[in-house]
Design an enzyme around this catalytic site. Structure first.
Site, PDB file in Angstrom:
ATOM      1  N   ASP A  95       0.863  -1.163   0.000  1.00 43.35           N
ATOM      2  CA  ASP A  95       0.000   0.000   0.000  1.00 43.35           C
ATOM      3  C   ASP A  95       0.912   1.229   0.000  1.00 43.35           C
ATOM      4  OD1 ASP A  95      -2.409   1.582   0.402  1.00 43.35           O
ATOM      5  OD2 ASP A  95      -1.800   1.761   2.504  1.00 43.35           O
ATOM      6  N   ASP A 138      -0.238   5.051   0.861  1.00 45.16           N
ATOM      7  CA  ASP A 138      -0.510   6.110   1.828  1.00 45.16           C
ATOM      8  C   ASP A 138      -0.498   5.585   3.257  1.00 45.16           C
ATOM      9  OD1 ASP A 138      -0.965   8.074  -0.239  1.00 45.16           O
ATOM     10  OD2 ASP A 138      -2.846   7.025  -0.634  1.00 45.16           O
TER      11      ASP A 138
END
Length: 217
Positions: A7, A9
């Site tokens: 991922d 953020d």
């Protein structure tokens, strides 16, 4: 060779690239900064609570880009990444990426942010392959709309499975690193899930499932 999936953020970077880009659009004079950032904060709070309709956030955040040429936006993003994003990259994230690369793993970033941000940020980190929210282009200009399945919650799994099929890959031995409860569907699908600076819901699930919990700084 196994997949190492990240991922973006609040996982690779200490922040959310979409919100940071919203602030950059305010700096560039594309929006009324105070009003725009207030609404951005409201929507991101809903994301943190697992209550956000991603379609709503994308409609909001892409509106200032509608009608702008792709190459012009890319030029602004190219300045934004080293100036704003690079200082926020976790040292532990850089080390983990390097470790997987040394092991010969195939690196992939999958994010619920727009591809106009995710692809150049990943490239800055030396990762060429990304799955992100795709944006509609009309004659080389952004329409302000998305297209295809959004890489959010179960949509990440859907998009990843399609990508795996097209690439002749599997999830055997795959790792996935994420901070968010919204990524539980994908975390549950891989061989090696890692909770990175997890939110409370993900932390509770990770502890119950005995997943590794990482504190990246």
């Amino acid at each position: 060779m196994a997949l190492a999936i990240f991922d973006l953020d609040e996982t690779l970077i200490n922040g959310d690239c979409a919100s940071l880009w919203s602030r950059e659009m305010a700096r560039l004079g594309w929006v009324d900064g105070e009003c725009f950032m207030q609404r951005d904060a409201q929507l991101m709070a809903a994301y943190g609570e697992g209550k956000l309709a991603m379609e709503d956030y994308m409609a909001f955040s892409l509106a200032p880009m509608a009608g702008r040429a792709r190459h012009a936006v890319a030029s602004d993003v190219a300045d934004f990444v080293p100036a704003v994003i690079d200082p926020l990259v976790y040292a532990d994230a850089r080390a983990t990426i390097a470790r997987h690369r040394s092991a010969g793993d195939r690196l992939l970033v999958i994010s619920a942010s727009g591809v106009h941000l995710v692809a150049p940020i990943a490239a800055h980190l030396g990762i060429d392959e990304v799955l992100a929210i795709d944006l509609e282009l009309l004659d080389g200009h952004f329409s302000g709309r998305t297209e295809g399945v959004l890489t959010y919650r179960e949509g990440k799994v859907t998009r990843l499975l399609t990508w795996l099929d097209s690439e002749g890959e599997t999830l055997e031995g795959a790792s996935f690193y994420s901070d968010s409860r919204n990524d539980l569907p994908l975390l549950c699908a891989v061989s090696h899930p890692y909770a990175v600076n997890p939110d409370p819901v993900l932390l509770a699930h990770a502890q119950q499932a005995r997943w590794p919990v990482l504190s990246w700084r």
